[in-house]
Design a protein around this motif. Structure first.
Motif, short mmCIF file in Angstrom:
data_model
loop_
_atom_site.label_atom_id
_atom_site.label_comp_id
_atom_site.label_asym_id
_atom_site.label_seq_id
_atom_site.Cartn_x
_atom_site.Cartn_y
_atom_site.Cartn_z
N ALA A 57 -9.98 18.91 -7.50
CA ALA A 57 -11.18 18.15 -7.15
C ALA A 57 -10.82 16.69 -6.89
CB ALA A 57 -12.20 18.25 -8.27
N ILE A 58 -11.42 16.13 -5.87
CA ILE A 58 -11.18 14.73 -5.53
C ILE A 58 -12.18 13.87 -6.28
CG2 ILE A 58 -11.19 13.04 -3.67
CD1 ILE A 58 -10.47 15.29 -1.77
N ALA A 59 -11.69 13.00 -7.12
CA ALA A 59 -12.54 12.12 -7.92
C ALA A 59 -12.72 10.81 -7.20
CB ALA A 59 -11.92 11.89 -9.30
N SER A 60 -13.95 10.54 -6.78
CA SER A 60 -14.26 9.29 -6.10
C SER A 60 -15.05 8.38 -7.03
CB SER A 60 -15.08 9.55 -4.83
OG SER A 60 -14.33 10.32 -3.92
N THR A 61 -14.72 7.10 -7.02
CA THR A 61 -15.39 6.15 -7.89
C THR A 61 -15.83 4.95 -7.08
OG1 THR A 61 -13.27 5.12 -8.44
CG2 THR A 61 -14.05 6.86 -9.91
N THR A 62 -16.74 4.19 -7.62
CA THR A 62 -17.17 2.97 -6.96
C THR A 62 -16.25 1.83 -7.36
OG1 THR A 62 -18.68 2.49 -8.79
CG2 THR A 62 -19.57 3.73 -6.93
N GLY A 63 -16.39 0.71 -6.68
CA GLY A 63 -15.55 -0.44 -7.00
C GLY A 63 -14.17 -0.31 -6.41
N LEU A 64 -13.20 -0.97 -7.07
CA LEU A 64 -11.83 -1.02 -6.54
C LEU A 64 -10.86 -0.14 -7.32
CD1 LEU A 64 -11.58 -4.86 -5.86
CD2 LEU A 64 -12.13 -3.03 -4.24
N SER A 65 -11.36 0.76 -8.18
CA SER A 65 -10.47 1.65 -8.89
C SER A 65 -9.84 2.64 -7.92
CB SER A 65 -11.22 2.42 -9.98
OG SER A 65 -12.30 3.13 -9.44
N ILE A 66 -8.68 3.17 -8.29
CA ILE A 66 -7.88 3.98 -7.38
C ILE A 66 -8.31 5.44 -7.44
CG2 ILE A 66 -5.54 4.78 -6.87
CD1 ILE A 66 -4.56 2.14 -8.05
N ASN A 67 -8.56 6.03 -6.27
CA ASN A 67 -8.91 7.44 -6.17
C ASN A 67 -7.66 8.24 -5.88
OD1 ASN A 67 -11.60 6.71 -6.46
ND2 ASN A 67 -11.91 6.52 -4.25
N ASN A 68 -7.21 9.04 -6.84
CA ASN A 68 -6.03 9.86 -6.67
C ASN A 68 -6.37 11.31 -6.92
OD1 ASN A 68 -4.55 7.58 -6.16
ND2 ASN A 68 -3.57 7.51 -8.15
N LYS A 109 -17.70 15.68 7.28
CA LYS A 109 -17.67 14.38 6.59
C LYS A 109 -16.31 14.20 5.95
CE LYS A 109 -19.62 11.89 2.62
NZ LYS A 109 -19.65 10.59 3.33
N THR A 110 -15.75 13.01 6.05
CA THR A 110 -14.47 12.70 5.41
C THR A 110 -14.67 12.58 3.91
OG1 THR A 110 -13.63 11.54 7.37
CG2 THR A 110 -12.59 11.04 5.25
N LEU A 111 -13.90 13.36 3.14
CA LEU A 111 -13.96 13.30 1.69
C LEU A 111 -12.86 12.43 1.10
CD1 LEU A 111 -14.62 17.06 0.79
CD2 LEU A 111 -16.29 15.21 1.05
N PHE A 112 -11.74 12.35 1.79
CA PHE A 112 -10.59 11.63 1.24
C PHE A 112 -9.74 11.12 2.38
CE2 PHE A 112 -6.19 11.35 -0.16
CZ PHE A 112 -6.29 10.66 -1.36
N ARG A 113 -9.22 9.92 2.21
CA ARG A 113 -8.27 9.35 3.14
C ARG A 113 -7.24 8.57 2.33
NH1 ARG A 113 -8.93 7.91 8.69
NH2 ARG A 113 -11.18 8.19 8.45
N GLY A 114 -5.97 8.83 2.56
CA GLY A 114 -4.94 8.14 1.80
C GLY A 114 -3.56 8.52 2.27
N THR A 134 -7.14 2.59 -1.87
CA THR A 134 -7.08 1.47 -2.80
C THR A 134 -5.73 1.37 -3.51
OG1 THR A 134 -8.22 2.90 -4.39
CG2 THR A 134 -9.56 1.27 -3.22
N GLU A 135 -4.86 2.34 -3.28
CA GLU A 135 -3.52 2.29 -3.88
C GLU A 135 -2.77 1.03 -3.46
OE1 GLU A 135 -0.02 3.43 -5.92
OE2 GLU A 135 -2.08 4.17 -6.07
N VAL A 136 -3.04 0.55 -2.24
CA VAL A 136 -2.32 -0.64 -1.75
C VAL A 136 -2.63 -1.87 -2.60
CG1 VAL A 136 -2.19 0.23 0.61
CG2 VAL A 136 -4.15 -1.16 -0.09
N LEU A 137 -3.72 -1.83 -3.36
CA LEU A 137 -4.05 -2.97 -4.22
C LEU A 137 -3.05 -3.12 -5.36
CD1 LEU A 137 -7.93 -2.56 -4.41
CD2 LEU A 137 -6.62 -4.09 -2.94
N ASN A 138 -2.26 -2.07 -5.62
CA ASN A 138 -1.22 -2.15 -6.66
C ASN A 138 0.04 -2.84 -6.16
OD1 ASN A 138 -2.59 -0.93 -8.75
ND2 ASN A 138 -1.92 1.13 -8.21
N GLN A 139 0.14 -3.08 -4.86
CA GLN A 139 1.36 -3.65 -4.30
C GLN A 139 1.33 -5.17 -4.39
OE1 GLN A 139 1.75 -2.17 -0.31
NE2 GLN A 139 1.61 -0.02 -0.93
N THR A 140 2.50 -5.73 -4.63
CA THR A 140 2.62 -7.17 -4.73
C THR A 140 2.35 -7.83 -3.39
OG1 THR A 140 4.28 -6.94 -6.48
CG2 THR A 140 4.16 -9.05 -5.35
N GLN A 141 1.53 -8.87 -3.40
CA GLN A 141 1.19 -9.58 -2.17
C GLN A 141 1.74 -11.01 -2.24
OE1 GLN A 141 -0.37 -7.98 0.35
NE2 GLN A 141 -0.44 -6.12 -0.93
#
Length: 293
Positions: A57-68, A109-114, A134-141
């Motif tokens: 199951a794909i767990a989707s959340t609001t905000g900037l938490s990572i959906n994996n 409908k798109t359920l997941f993109r990553g 949102t995984e890219v938010l873990n990368q150093t900028q």
């Protein structure tokens, strides 16, 4: 709107829906799969049934938490093969998942993109991590304050043209290789160690598109290039390699080897860790400049 059509269908209570998957590798290869019992087609992609590809199951959340999530699949000769996984052809591949009305594919409908993360394999199958956008938010900028250069040779920050004949060589392999050690015969126009820390890429043959960083470049004329890790695909004499000069990220190499110091993206004159205890010395010239050694 395709989503509106799907929502109207779901409200009926009796639904005709399935999932469709699209995996697009970095080399441009696109593979479509579905858990329906017949092929579906949209956006120019044929989604094949009975591929053995499924997901938790794909767990989707609001905000900037990572959906994996994770995907499971069966290794097959005509779809996802063990050889391609071992060769790294799926590293960084993008993934998109839809909920689709199978008798009207316009309703979807798109359920997941990553993207694909770590892939592990077992008895006849594989398991792959799926990382959301949102995984890219873990990368150093941003930039790192260090002496060595933070750019990649030839990128937009480096601005160096690596396609010059003095820095790039296309070579037709003449000797056998294990995928990690390559012997290049008659290469005399480059200094010793010229390709160390550079890139070796296979342009033709079964391993076309695979590449890795060169660990060492030994010899002149006949030189031996060793990669940090082997290319896990068949490479035979006659295959064409592209070898690019290496950069060790130091200011001296940037200035003397590439004549590109104006674009250097490091801080070569930053103080060392002992700068606070540096003092003038009687055996050195003290002209008011930096005391950093």
């Amino acid at each position: 709107m395709s989503e509106d059509i799907l929502y109207d269908h779901l409200r009926r209570g009796v639904t005709h829906t399935c999932h469709c998957w699209l995996i697009r590798r970095l080399d441009g290869t696109a593979l479509g799969f579905t858990d329906h019992d017949a092929s579906l087609q949209f956006d120019g992609i044929v989604f094949a049934p009975q591929s053995g590809l499924s997901a938790r199951a794909i767990a989707s959340t609001t905000g900037l938490s990572i959906n994996n999530t994770e995907a499971f699949g069966v290794l097959s000769d005509d779809a996802i093969t063990e050889a391609d996984i071992l060769a790294g052809r799926y590293d960084g591949a993008t993934v998109q998942v839809w909920l689709v009305c199978w008798d009207d594919v316009a309703a979807r409908k798109t359920l997941f993109r990553g993207s694909l993360g770590e892939i592990t394999r077992g008895a006849g199958g594989f398991e792959a991590e799926l990382h959301g956008l949102t995984e890219v938010l873990n990368q150093t900028q941003g930039r790192t304050y260090m002496k060595t250069c933070g750019a990649v040779l030839g990128d937009a920050r480096c601005r160096f043209a690596v396609d010059q004949a003095s820095y790039r060589l296309d070579y037709t392999l003449t000797t056998a290789t294990d995928g990690q050690v390559f012997t290049l015969e008659g290469v005399e126009n480059f200094n010793a160690g010229w390709f160390e820390s550079g890139l070796l890429e296979v342009l033709t043959g079964a391993a076309a598109g695979l590449k890795d960083v060169i660990k060492s470049d030994v010899g002149e004329g006949d030189r031996v290039l060793t990669l940090w890790s082997p290319l896990n695909a068949v490479i035979v004499p006659g295959d064409v390699l592209r070898v690019t000069a290496g950069c060790d990220k130091t200011a001296a190499t940037c200035r003397e080897k590439f004549d590109n110091f104006l674009n250097y993206q490091g801080f070569p004159d930053m103080p060392g860790e002992d700068w606070m205890v540096s003092v003038p010395r009687s055996d050195e010239t003290n002209a008011g400049g930096s005391l950093n050694r």
